[in-house]
Write a protein that holds these residues in place. Structure first.
Motif, PDB file in Angstrom:
ATOM      1  N   VAL A 182     -28.254 -20.665  26.560  1.00  0.00           N
ATOM      2  CA  VAL A 182     -29.540 -21.254  26.975  1.00  0.00           C
ATOM      3  C   VAL A 182     -30.693 -20.710  26.116  1.00  0.00           C
ATOM      4  O   VAL A 182     -31.563 -21.469  25.650  1.00  0.00           O
ATOM      5  CB  VAL A 182     -29.790 -20.959  28.474  1.00  0.00           C
TER       6      VAL A 182
ATOM      7  N   TRP B 112     -39.976 -30.907  34.653  1.00  0.00           N
ATOM      8  CA  TRP B 112     -39.440 -30.246  35.865  1.00  0.00           C
ATOM      9  C   TRP B 112     -40.470 -30.300  36.995  1.00  0.00           C
ATOM     10  O   TRP B 112     -40.135 -30.578  38.157  1.00  0.00           O
ATOM     11  CB  TRP B 112     -39.069 -28.793  35.560  1.00  0.00           C
ATOM     12  N   ILE B 113     -41.726 -30.007  36.654  1.00  0.00           N
ATOM     13  CA  ILE B 113     -42.789 -30.051  37.679  1.00  0.00           C
ATOM     14  C   ILE B 113     -42.916 -31.483  38.193  1.00  0.00           C
ATOM     15  O   ILE B 113     -43.060 -31.725  39.402  1.00  0.00           O
ATOM     16  CB  ILE B 113     -44.149 -29.594  37.082  1.00  0.00           C
TER      17      ILE B 113
ATOM     18  N   VAL C 159     -32.242 -30.904  32.000  1.00  0.00           N
ATOM     19  CA  VAL C 159     -33.105 -30.159  31.069  1.00  0.00           C
ATOM     20  C   VAL C 159     -32.308 -29.892  29.786  1.00  0.00           C
ATOM     21  O   VAL C 159     -32.797 -30.127  28.668  1.00  0.00           O
ATOM     22  CB  VAL C 159     -33.563 -28.814  31.671  1.00  0.00           C
TER      23      VAL C 159
ATOM     24  N   ALA D 259     -38.807 -32.167  39.963  1.00  0.00           N
ATOM     25  CA  ALA D 259     -38.123 -31.226  40.857  1.00  0.00           C
ATOM     26  C   ALA D 259     -39.082 -30.639  41.903  1.00  0.00           C
ATOM     27  O   ALA D 259     -38.745 -30.564  43.095  1.00  0.00           O
ATOM     28  CB  ALA D 259     -37.475 -30.108  40.048  1.00  0.00           C
ATOM     29  N   VAL D 260     -40.272 -30.220  41.465  1.00  0.00           N
ATOM     30  CA  VAL D 260     -41.228 -29.665  42.441  1.00  0.00           C
ATOM     31  C   VAL D 260     -41.625 -30.765  43.437  1.00  0.00           C
ATOM     32  O   VAL D 260     -41.736 -30.523  44.645  1.00  0.00           O
ATOM     33  CB  VAL D 260     -42.470 -29.072  41.730  1.00  0.00           C
TER      34      VAL D 260
ATOM     35  N   GLY E 231     -38.988 -31.057  45.901  1.00  0.00           N
ATOM     36  CA  GLY E 231     -39.068 -29.920  46.833  1.00  0.00           C
ATOM     37  C   GLY E 231     -40.086 -30.201  47.934  1.00  0.00           C
ATOM     38  O   GLY E 231     -39.843 -29.957  49.116  1.00  0.00           O
TER      39      GLY E 231
ATOM     40  N   LEU F  88     -31.489 -29.772  37.079  1.00  0.00           N
ATOM     41  CA  LEU F  88     -31.334 -28.635  36.151  1.00  0.00           C
ATOM     42  C   LEU F  88     -30.516 -29.007  34.900  1.00  0.00           C
ATOM     43  O   LEU F  88     -30.965 -28.755  33.769  1.00  0.00           O
ATOM     44  CB  LEU F  88     -30.700 -27.459  36.899  1.00  0.00           C
TER      45      LEU F  88
ATOM     46  N   GLY G 209     -32.522 -31.069  49.132  1.00  0.00           N
ATOM     47  CA  GLY G 209     -33.327 -30.172  48.294  1.00  0.00           C
ATOM     48  C   GLY G 209     -32.470 -29.392  47.306  1.00  0.00           C
ATOM     49  O   GLY G 209     -32.783 -29.314  46.109  1.00  0.00           O
ATOM     50  N   PHE G 210     -31.364 -28.841  47.800  1.00  0.00           N
ATOM     51  CA  PHE G 210     -30.457 -28.110  46.899  1.00  0.00           C
ATOM     52  C   PHE G 210     -29.812 -29.063  45.886  1.00  0.00           C
ATOM     53  O   PHE G 210     -29.655 -28.723  44.714  1.00  0.00           O
ATOM     54  CB  PHE G 210     -29.387 -27.352  47.700  1.00  0.00           C
TER      55      PHE G 210
ATOM     56  N   ILE H  11     -32.123 -29.725  42.950  1.00  0.00           N
ATOM     57  CA  ILE H  11     -32.116 -28.662  41.928  1.00  0.00           C
ATOM     58  C   ILE H  11     -30.850 -28.769  41.084  1.00  0.00           C
ATOM     59  O   ILE H  11     -30.893 -28.704  39.851  1.00  0.00           O
ATOM     60  CB  ILE H  11     -32.205 -27.276  42.596  1.00  0.00           C
TER      61      ILE H  11
ATOM     62  N   THR I 228     -48.730 -24.660  42.071  1.00  0.00           N
ATOM     63  CA  THR I 228     -47.999 -25.369  41.009  1.00  0.00           C
ATOM     64  C   THR I 228     -48.932 -26.034  40.003  1.00  0.00           C
ATOM     65  O   THR I 228     -48.651 -26.056  38.802  1.00  0.00           O
ATOM     66  CB  THR I 228     -47.087 -26.450  41.639  1.00  0.00           C
TER      67      THR I 228
ATOM     68  N   ILE J 179     -40.580 -29.561  28.951  1.00  0.00           N
ATOM     69  CA  ILE J 179     -40.032 -28.970  30.169  1.00  0.00           C
ATOM     70  C   ILE J 179     -40.944 -29.132  31.417  1.00  0.00           C
ATOM     71  O   ILE J 179     -40.490 -28.901  32.531  1.00  0.00           O
ATOM     72  CB  ILE J 179     -39.698 -27.474  29.968  1.00  0.00           C
ATOM     73  N   ALA J 180     -42.200 -29.554  31.217  1.00  0.00           N
ATOM     74  CA  ALA J 180     -43.046 -29.772  32.400  1.00  0.00           C
ATOM     75  C   ALA J 180     -42.559 -30.982  33.204  1.00  0.00           C
ATOM     76  O   ALA J 180     -43.057 -31.223  34.315  1.00  0.00           O
ATOM     77  CB  ALA J 180     -44.504 -29.945  31.991  1.00  0.00           C
TER      78      ALA J 180
ATOM     79  N   LEU K  36     -39.678 -23.961  47.849  1.00  0.00           N
ATOM     80  CA  LEU K  36     -39.939 -25.098  48.750  1.00  0.00           C
ATOM     81  C   LEU K  36     -38.686 -25.465  49.554  1.00  0.00           C
ATOM     82  O   LEU K  36     -38.778 -25.788  50.745  1.00  0.00           O
ATOM     83  CB  LEU K  36     -40.413 -26.310  47.935  1.00  0.00           C
ATOM     84  N   VAL K  37     -37.524 -25.376  48.909  1.00  0.00           N
ATOM     85  CA  VAL K  37     -36.281 -25.715  49.632  1.00  0.00           C
ATOM     86  C   VAL K  37     -35.987 -24.654  50.695  1.00  0.00           C
ATOM     87  O   VAL K  37     -35.588 -24.985  51.821  1.00  0.00           O
ATOM     88  CB  VAL K  37     -35.097 -25.880  48.649  1.00  0.00           C
TER      89      VAL K  37
ATOM     90  N   THR L  48     -39.620 -24.570  43.182  1.00  0.00           N
ATOM     91  CA  THR L  48     -38.741 -25.563  43.822  1.00  0.00           C
ATOM     92  C   THR L  48     -37.791 -24.880  44.806  1.00  0.00           C
ATOM     93  O   THR L  48     -37.613 -25.346  45.937  1.00  0.00           O
ATOM     94  CB  THR L  48     -37.927 -26.325  42.752  1.00  0.00           C
TER      95      THR L  48
ATOM     96  N   THR M   1     -43.180 -22.133  32.096  1.00  0.00           N
ATOM     97  CA  THR M   1     -43.399 -23.183  33.107  1.00  0.00           C
ATOM     98  C   THR M   1     -42.075 -23.618  33.747  1.00  0.00           C
ATOM     99  O   THR M   1     -42.053 -23.985  34.923  1.00  0.00           O
ATOM    100  CB  THR M   1     -44.116 -24.390  32.466  1.00  0.00           C
ATOM    101  N   LEU M   2     -40.994 -23.543  32.992  1.00  0.00           N
ATOM    102  CA  LEU M   2     -39.698 -23.950  33.560  1.00  0.00           C
ATOM    103  C   LEU M   2     -39.222 -22.949  34.607  1.00  0.00           C
ATOM    104  O   LEU M   2     -38.850 -23.345  35.722  1.00  0.00           O
ATOM    105  CB  LEU M   2     -38.660 -24.109  32.442  1.00  0.00           C
TER     106      LEU M   2
END
Lengths: 75, 471
Positions: B209, B74-75, B287, B78-79, B82, B284, B276-277, B280, A23, B71-72, A55-56, A52, A44-45
């Protein structure tokens, strides 16, 4: 704890660690680059979303192979 | 619109109080009140954990973060979430094992018991207090600035904040932890529905989108990649944020307690996957809300942007649901944190149970008032303030890991150095110390240093005393 369960658990932990390390490399966060896009999402998104989800999913697998689950602590 | 808001507001507060009263009727002991009977199943456990974790910070802070930094984000969140749910599988097992051996009233009490030294409990409690109060405050702050912008004539910001704290304290004091958990189920559901409806409207505005991101690219292409227009999302920031967020269930009492009170390990593990779900599903849509703001309100203040996107740009019913959703988001996190601080306070006290409960209830009121004052004084940078809270509490992780993983009391040096680390981090926040040390952000430097100390301390004790085997 049996050895097979332990090795599955260690494999899961290793996979999660690898995903996390990836990551923070330019493979996922290349500075100033947002192509190629997927379904209209910038690079990146969509890679971040995949990681993610990965990982889940690994968390789900980990719950099935965690060595402690056999001696569950039911109260 | 006001009619819808009044109707939904009355329904919301009535359901909250009904749930608190329902829980009160089922509460038979202090353990029921403080620890919800320690028998929580998957659905209740998952919803309370998720509602506690995702808050105003998510519904208001993250769209604003996406709008400003791209949008980073998200990292950033969200990551990290996770990774956090994966850690719960491992940590939940060891924490529950330790609790089975030592008992549990709170993490501070557990630290006292594991270290066999009351200072371990005091350091944990003070660290949690110092860094959780700002986190509670930003929940209140976020909603009060929003309400102030959409109803400028009605009440000042501080009055909205006071009302929110009052409602939170009333139903928390009545219902105890179980009451808060029931409320979390409702509030988590409202939060999820609200954020998806608003995000759908935002995407519909663009017609899809792909078109949304095309318009963002036209206006500010730097938002579509790391490190973002302001350069915030560099690797250092993302890694240190990852560590801080990863360790939230280890170090923040409102979440650690939710791992302990689950019915069994299977329920704890399933809850981790469900969270975890949920992460997300809830991040999401933020964003889309953020990208909508980047195109339509790139230069608006945080309050104005949120008022526009969540309220003025929505149909009347949705706008009313959004207001209730925001209040629900703020309450579901703040109540759990204030209650957890009360439980931590109780866990470092000794004495008659009835007197302890009176002191605990009074302490909760004090914590609520402290958060209210901080919310009036704090800035509008909701996510960055939340990150400071996560980073601050994460510094206590090595001390906690040493206590949970060791079978003998860890060394007092860890407690002393953790206290020193917390002070150093606070010093850096006030500009008394540099924010970067040896090329690392100071919180990462302190965390890694404490981690090394914990490792060598446990290793030394294993060699010298022979007590390093895990239980």
């Amino acid at each position: 704890m049996n050895t097979q369960s332990n090795s599955y658990w260690i494999t899961c932990c290793s996979a999660a660690l690898i995903l996390v390390i990836i990551t923070f490399t330019p493979q996922v966060i290349p500075y100033g680059i947002h192509k190629p896009s997927l379904l209209g999402l910038p690079y990146t998104l969509w890679t971040g979303i995949l990681i993610t989800v990965g990982l889940v999913v690994l968390t789900f697998i980990a719950t099935r192979v965690h060595p402690g689950r056999e001696g569950d602590d039911k109260k | 619109m006001n009619v819808w808001l009044i109707i939904l507001g009355i329904v919301y507060v009535s359901v909250l109080l009904s749930l608190a009263l329902y829980s009160k009727r089922r509460t038979k002991s202090a353990d029921d009140y403080m620890m919800a009977g320690s028998n929580i199943g998957l659905i209740l456990g998952f919803m309370t954990f998720a509602a506690t974790l995702f808050s105003t910070f998510t519904l208001m802070g993250m769209p604003d973060f996406f709008r400003h930094h791209g949008i980073a984000a998200w990292i950033f969140l969200a990551v990290s979430d996770g990774g956090m749910v994966f850690l719960i599988v491992w940590f939940g097992y060891h924490l529950r094992k330790k609790v089975a051996a030592k008992g549990y009233n709170g993490l501070a009490g557990l630290m006292h018991s594991c270290y066999e030294n009351k200072w371990a409990g005091y350091v944990y409690f003070l660290g949690a207090f110092v860094f959780l109060i700002p986190y509670v405050a930003i929940q209140i702050r976020g909603v009060s600035i929003f309400l102030n912008v959409i109803f400028p004539e009605l009440l000042p910001s501080w009055a909205w904040a006071s009302m929110i704290v009052m409602v939170m304290l009333i139903y928390s004091e009545i219902g105890g932890l179980k009451g808060i958990m029931y409320a979390d189920v409702m509030q988590g559901t409202i939060l999820l529905i609200t954020v998806w409806i608003i995000a759908s409207n935002c995407v519909s505005f663009f017609g899809g989108v792909g078109e949304m991101f095309k318009q963002v690219e036209t206006g500010n292409p730097a938002l579509l990649s790391a490190p973002g227009p302001a350069g915030l999302f560099n690797v250092h920031f993302l890694v240190s944020s990852f560590l801080a967020i990863l360790l939230i269930p280890v170090t923040q009492p409102q979440l650690a307690t939710r791992l302990v009170v689950m019915r069994d390990l299977t329920a704890t593990h399933r809850m981790a996957v469900a969270v975890g779900f949920f992460a997300i599903m809830i991040i999401l849509p933020t964003v889309a809300i953020g990208m909508y703001g980047a195109v339509r309100y790139p230069d608006a203040s945080t309050g104005d942007f949120l008022a526009q996107v969540l309220f003025f740009d929505q149909p009347a019913v949705i706008a009313a649901i959004a207001v209730i959703g925001l209040i629900a988001a703020a309450l579901s996190t703040s109540d759990s944190q204030i209650f957890a601080l009360g439980a931590e306070f109780r866990s470092i006290l000794k004495g008659d149970e009835k007197k302890l409960m009176v002191k605990t209830r009074l302490a909760m009121v004090f914590f609520g008032v402290a958060a209210l004052f901080f919310s009036i004084l704090s800035s509008d940078q909701l996510v960055l303030l939340a990150r400071v809270s996560f980073a601050g509490t994460s510094l206590m992780a090595p001390m906690i890991f040493a206590a949970i993983l060791g079978s003998r009391p860890p060394g007092l040096e860890l407690v002393v150095l953790t206290a020193a680390g917390l002070l150093l981090f606070i010093g850096s926040l006030f500009g008394l110390l540099p924010a970067v040390l040896t090329g690392l952000r100071i919180e990462t430097f302190i965390l890694l240093s404490l981690g090394l100390v914990a490792f060598f301390s446990m290793f030394y004790r294993r060699l010298a005393i022979g007590g390093g085997d895990r239980e």
